[in-house]
Write a protein that holds these residues in place. Structure first.
Motif, short mmCIF file in Angstrom:
data_model
loop_
_atom_site.label_atom_id
_atom_site.label_comp_id
_atom_site.label_asym_id
_atom_site.label_seq_id
_atom_site.Cartn_x
_atom_site.Cartn_y
_atom_site.Cartn_z
N UNK A 100 6.10 0.26 -10.50
CA UNK A 100 4.99 -0.42 -11.26
C UNK A 100 4.04 -1.08 -10.13
N UNK A 101 4.40 -1.79 -9.26
CA UNK A 101 3.72 -2.57 -8.51
C UNK A 101 2.94 -1.73 -7.33
N UNK A 102 3.43 -0.58 -7.11
CA UNK A 102 2.60 0.33 -5.97
C UNK A 102 1.31 0.72 -6.34
N UNK A 103 0.38 0.73 -5.49
CA UNK A 103 -1.01 0.99 -5.96
C UNK A 103 -1.02 2.54 -6.23
N UNK A 104 -1.59 2.80 -7.36
CA UNK A 104 -1.67 4.20 -7.82
C UNK A 104 -2.54 5.19 -7.07
N UNK A 105 -3.17 4.79 -6.21
CA UNK A 105 -4.28 5.42 -5.16
C UNK A 105 -3.39 5.93 -4.13
N UNK A 106 -2.27 5.40 -3.74
CA UNK A 106 -1.62 5.97 -2.60
C UNK A 106 -1.18 7.23 -2.93
N UNK A 107 -1.10 8.01 -1.83
CA UNK A 107 -0.61 9.48 -1.76
C UNK A 107 1.17 9.40 -2.13
N UNK A 108 1.69 10.45 -3.01
CA UNK A 108 3.16 10.28 -3.34
C UNK A 108 4.07 10.04 -2.17
#
Length: 207
Positions: A100-108
């Motif tokens: 939930x805290x990891x930025x959604x813009x990062x690659x998988x």
């Protein structure tokens, strides 16, 4: 943010300079939209790794406030205020929900790496150590909260004089939760003491 709320906003400088700890409040209730406005600002507080371990418990029920006052050794500001905020940190909830805290813009693949690194780092700590780490971050949000309250036209007083175990029991909070402060808030019905602060030479060193 609606016009009524925006009309009452102070600048950051005004909010900081005018803020005093207030221990007597008027009976005026705080509308939900104004509470939401305050916490929409507070949730923008920064935290290491963006983990945001702070959790806020807003108490407006009079019976609950009476119980909190008892847990706070009878301090009258708890029941005088229309709302009381418990500023807590819950690192066990954070660790259980790291995605939930990891930025959604990062690659998988980068997300997976970040989650693994965080799980490894905090997995090497005890519950108490994680709790103390989260508490240091919750202190940042506490500062934002006090300024947001003042900036939107209300007053507050941060408190640490309360029985933490009793408060956990009253609110049904897990044992591992840490408290940054108990914060009564509302319209001021009295004036606080004038500021008495150290001079810059006492607290600031330039290297």
């Amino acid at each position: 943010m609606d016009t009524q709320i925006s009309e009452q906003i102070l600048t950051v400088k005004e909010a900081i300079e005018s803020r005093q700890s207030i221990r007597k409040f008027t009976e005026e209730e705080i509308p939900r939209e104004k509470l939401d406005a305050i916490f929409n600002l507070v949730r923008l507080s920064p935290s290491a790794w963006n983990l945001q371990p702070w959790r806020f418990h807003v108490v407006t029920d009079s019976q609950l406030k009476e119980k909190l006052q008892e847990a706070a050794y009878g301090q009258q500001q708890v029941t005088s205020a229309p709302a009381v905020v418990l500023v807590t940190s819950d690192m066990e909830d954070v660790v259980a929900n790291l995605p939930d805290t990891v930025h959604p813009g990062l690659p998988p693949e980068r997300k997976e790496e970040e989650i693994a690194n965080l799980a490894s780092f905090f997995g090497g700590m005890s519950i108490e150590e994680r709790g103390q780490w989260g508490l240091s971050q919750a202190g940042i949000a506490l500062g934002f909260l006090l300024i947001a309250i003042q900036g939107l036209g209300y007053a507050s007083v941060p408190m640490l004089g309360f029985d933490q175990e009793k408060v956990k029991e009253i609110l049904g909070l897990p044992e591992h939760v840490k408290f940054a402060a108990l914060v009564p808030m509302g319209r001021a019905a009295s004036e606080g003491y004038p500021h008495h602060r150290h001079k810059l030479e006492k607290i600031v060193s330039f290297h």
